[in-house]
Each structure stands twice: as C-alpha cells, then as structure tokens.
Design an enzyme around this catalytic site. Structure first.
Site, mmCIF file in Angstrom:
data_model
loop_
_atom_site.group_PDB
_atom_site.id
_atom_site.type_symbol
_atom_site.label_atom_id
_atom_site.label_comp_id
_atom_site.label_asym_id
_atom_site.label_seq_id
_atom_site.Cartn_x
_atom_site.Cartn_y
_atom_site.Cartn_z
ATOM 1 N N ASP A 16 0.820 -1.223 0.000
ATOM 2 C CA ASP A 16 0.000 0.000 0.000
ATOM 3 C C ASP A 16 0.849 1.267 0.000
ATOM 4 O O ASP A 16 0.549 2.240 0.704
ATOM 5 C CB ASP A 16 -0.950 0.029 1.203
ATOM 6 C CG ASP A 16 -1.880 -1.170 1.234
ATOM 7 O OD1 ASP A 16 -2.323 -1.584 0.160
ATOM 8 O OD2 ASP A 16 -2.163 -1.672 2.335
ATOM 9 N N GLU A 187 -11.929 1.680 -4.661
ATOM 10 C CA GLU A 187 -11.342 1.946 -3.348
ATOM 11 C C GLU A 187 -10.028 2.697 -3.478
ATOM 12 O O GLU A 187 -9.468 2.811 -4.561
ATOM 13 C CB GLU A 187 -11.118 0.629 -2.605
ATOM 14 C CG GLU A 187 -10.272 -0.363 -3.356
ATOM 15 C CD GLU A 187 -10.266 -1.746 -2.715
ATOM 16 O OE1 GLU A 187 -10.378 -1.831 -1.481
ATOM 17 O OE2 GLU A 187 -10.150 -2.728 -3.459
#
Length: 258
Positions: A16, A187
């Site tokens: 991430d 997302e």
C-alpha cells in the site's frame, strides 16, 4: 535522478505504498497490518534509494492492536503535507468478517521524524481513506463506504466530507460523490487538481484478477465526475501472460509548499 535501478526498490513487506513530494524530498508510507511499530515511512531524493526515517505508531497508547484479526489492523496509510504540517490518515481494521469495523484516525507532526501526536478518531465509514488539500484552503477526507448489511452490495460508493484541521474533526455533510464504474468496487481514492480539473484515481474491480485502476474528473470537488475514455486506465486482465497480475497499488503524489 538516476536512470538505473533494480526492482523492487523496497524488497520484502511494503504494501500500500503512498508517496508525496515536499521540496526536493520524497516520503513513502506503507502499511504494517498487525505488526508493530505501526506504519513505516521512508525518505528518498531520487525515488530509488530509500531510508527508513519514521514509525509514527510506536506504542500501545497510540494504537492498540490486541484482539484484531490476522491481516487486519493498519491498512493503507495516507501521508500528506500542507503548510508546514505532515498529516497521516490511517485505518485500523478490527474484524475481518462481513461486519468490518474500520476505524479511521489522523495524526500530525511538524517534521517527518516527529513528534507524531496521538491519533485522533475521525470516522468509521470505510477503509483506504485519503486526504485532499484544495488550493482554496479547504481540506477533505474521502473513503470507500462499506455497507455491512448482508442483503446489500458491500461497496456503496465513495464519500467525501470537509475536514477542519484546527479541531481535527470532520465538519459539514458527508456527500456521496462517486459510485464507481462497471468494474464494481472502487477503493483507495487519490485526488489531485490540475488545470481547474479535479482528478480521482481509484483501485477498482476488487483484489482478484479483475483488479484495475480507473480515472475520472470533474470541475467541482463534489462532482459530477466523468470516467476517462481510457477505461480501465490500467489492468492486466486481458494479458494473462503479463508477470504482474492481480492487485494494483494506486497512488498519486502532490507536494505542497504554499
């Protein structure tokens, strides 16, 4: 910047990744999930050579992970800089069932090495949230809205709400501002403003082999947003021989110096 590099530039467990540029410096924040110390922040001046410079969440007083699910806890940190302050937005995922508890916190620091303040709870509407600091001085937090009702789709669009940096609280009305595309779930929204347009880059299609990146834009921060004609913007679904498959990590960076 050097033209020669070897991937991966950060080997091992660095999911991430979120990158910003402040002056001539780049800072990269990564998830640490259930591992402490929480969130790793690296520094670089060439996007190739990185050095670990901060772990903002060092103690149980700042984040307690006791009882959290495996692969839960700290997801997708979002690092930003505005007017001399570093902002870090994190999601602590408490449960891994359909009834996800996703608690979103903000912590700030005057320098990347700290001191980082105790995280302040801001919302629990979803995960993978993101900041946007507009050039009119207003601030926003965006996130995917997660609907835990079993008779509803889990993805219920992207929401945005104004953020008051003085009180470290969301203010005003939460707005649904984008419902995604034909790929379904959208997302990790990342927003930039360029040439009078607001652009959103999202991860879309879930985390399987249909995962992709999508881009949309609008003249107003609240929309309406139009999807790029290059849709999906990035995917390997039609290329099964491509060595890079499944989940993409979607990030844009923007440095602030005003």
């Amino acid at each position: 910047m050097t033209n020669k590099f070897v991937n991966p530039i950060l080997p091992g467990f660095h999911p991430d990744a979120n990158v910003i540029k402040v002056g001539s410096d780049y800072y990269l924040a990564t998830s640490t999930f259930e591992w402490m110390p929480g969130v790793e922040i690296y520094h670089s001046q060439d996007l190739v050579n990185w050095k670990l410079v901060a772990n903002p969440l060092q103690t149980e007083e700042k984040v307690s992970l006791i009882g959290n699910c495996n692969s839960g806890s700290m997801w997708a940190p979002h690092l930003r800089y505005d007017q001399g302050i570093f902002y870090l937005l994190i999601t602590e995922v408490k449960t891994g069932t359909e009834f996800k508890d996703t608690l979103n916190y903000v912590t700030t620091a005057p320098t990347i090495t700290g001191p980082w303040l105790e995280p302040i709870f801001v919302t629990a509407s979803g995960f993978d949230p993101a900041f946007f600091h507009d050039d009119d001085g207003r601030h926003y937090i965006m996130s995917m809205l997660f609907d835990h009702r079993l008779d509803k789709p889990r993805f219920d669009g992207l929401v945005i709400q104004e953020f008051d940096v003085a009180t470290v609280k969301l203010v005003g009305k939460r707005e649904h501002f984008f419902y995604g595309t034909d790929l379904g779930v959208c997302e990790g929204p990342q927003m930039i403003k360029k040439g009078g347009w607001y652009y959103i880059l999202c991860a879309a299609g879930g985390t399987g082999y249909s995962h992709a990146a999508t881009v949309c834009r609008a003249k107003n921060v609240l929309g309406p947003y139009e999807v790029s004609s290059y849709h999906p913007f990035l995917t390997t679904k039609p290329a099964p021989d491509n060595p890079l498959q499944k989940k993409w990590s979607c990030c844009l960076y923007r440095g602030y110096s005003r």
